[in-house]
Scaffold this motif. Structure first.
Motif: not given
Length: 383
Positions: A21, A25, A29, A68, A71, A84, A87, A90, A129, A258, A261-262
């Motif tokens: 992941a 990402n 970018s 992608e 991911n 999730a 992201n 990115s 993170t 972000y 959605s997360t």
């Protein structure tokens, strides 16, 4: 001994999924920055080629596909609650690349004042993170077709899907019938569709990985159902995002999309795949704290982004010939004092030719005007 093996295998799968992941990402970018550079370079020259005829744009497109793809595969190894929030990597990479490509010379004080929030956001994103990856859920199961069906027919999932459908229909009604174009409403619609997307992507990716390992899963009907739902949710999600970009600022869209959605993706993983069932309170609290740090970091990074200005027609005057030039095309941006325009995080010289419109001006010679003025005035007495 069996429990330790299972735990070790789960930890290894989580590590593989997390690294995939992060790698995906970062690639996305970099690819977007390359494509943006291609657009800027093409706009700053008199080259009439379309953007898809340039090598740099295709290089960025290939990197996008690779990113992608990484991911997509990461969902088969790591829980949704880990993939999730990643992201944010990115957004972090795009911010760093923006500072690298932003070829400006400024004093340290001005640089710190302008990019201080972005630097603080990067630190918060890195720390968050690390926390949610270190304290995230470590439970993972092989996503066979039977397991996915068992999850799908469970009453928590059915109740969750029912609430999500009702919420989506209500928001869609206000958006379509009441013209409620609020950013939160549109991005909530996107996040609700995104939760369906991550559920189906994890199922499809998991079954594909098992198929490549020799355990055929593609002949089960649940695979076709999940695949169709995945494609449909992605298409509608992109449609709502494009509408949001037309109505609202892109920096607000990036941060709030972000966050929403997360949150819904983590909830979907907890309800559908029961990812937090074997986690203690400490790990859950530290995971939530790390996610909150990422939310704040992404918000600070996107808040410091330059807002794009709408094109306004302007006029320049040729002082030698006395002929004005009207710039009324959106292709050319009104030059700043330094004679350059910005495209996202990149800067390029304005070399495009302006749209020139001939204007007929009837200029009366100064001599004739003075003669007419002398004739039109009464004679004055002279001493």
């Amino acid at each position: 001994m069996d429990m330790s093996r299972a735990y070790g295998g789960s930890y290894t799968d989580n590590l593989i999924g997390t690294l995939l992941a992060i790698f995906g990402n970062v690639l996305v970018s970099i690819s977007l920055s390359i494509q943006k550079y291609s657009h800027v370079t093409l706009a700053g020259t008199k080259d009439l080629r379309a953007f898809y005829h340039t090598k740099t744009w295709w290089c960025g497109f290939v990197l996008t596909c690779l990113g992608e793809g990484a991911n997509f595969i990461s969902y088969a190894f790591a829980p949704l609650a880990l993939v999730a929030p990643l992201n944010a990597v990115s957004v972090l990479t795009s911010s760093i690349l923006g500072l690298i490509f932003l070829r400006e010379k400024s004093k340290p004080k001005d640089f710190a004042k302008r990019y201080g929030l972005s630097f603080l956001g990067c630190l918060l994103t890195i720390g968050g993170t690390y926390l949610f990856v270190a304290f995230g859920p470590n439970s993972h199961e092989k996503l066979k077709a039977e397991n996915i069906v068992n999850h799908l027919v469970g009453w928590p999932v059915l109740l969750y899907l029912l609430l999500e459908i009702i919420t989506f229909c209500l928001l869609l009604y206000f958006y379509k019938q009441r013209n409620a174009n609020s950013l939160i409403i549109i991005l909530t619609l996107v996040a609700l569709l995104g939760s369906v997307t991550v559920i189906t992507v994890k199922a499809v990716s998991g079954m594909l990985v098992l198929t490549f390992e020799g355990n055929m899963q593609l002949d089960y009907p649940i695979f076709s159902v999940m695949f169709v739902c995945m494609v449909a949710s992605v298409v509608f999600q992109a449609s709502f995002l494009s509408q949001a970009c037309k109505l609202h600022d892109s920096s607000l869209i990036a941060s709030f999309n972000y966050i929403l959605s997360t949150v819904l993706a983590v909830v979907a993983g907890a309800v559908f795949y029961l990812e937090f069932n074997k986690e203690d309170i400490l790990h859950i609290c530290m995971f939530l704290f790390g996610s909150a740090l990422c939310f704040l970091g992404v918000f600070l990074i996107t808040k410091n982004k330059k807002k794009t200005k709408n094109f306004e027609p302007y006029v320049t005057m040729d002082m030698v010939n006395g002929v004005p030039t009207i710039h009324d095309k959106g292709l050319v941006v009104q030059p700043d004092s330094n004679g350059s325009f910005s495209y996202g995080a990149l800067v390029n010289n304005d070399g495009a030719a302006p749209a020139t419109h001939s204007v007929n001006l009837e200029l009366t010679p100064a001599r004739s005007r003075s003669t007419e003025a002398s004739h039109g005035q009464p004679d004055l007495k002279r001493d």
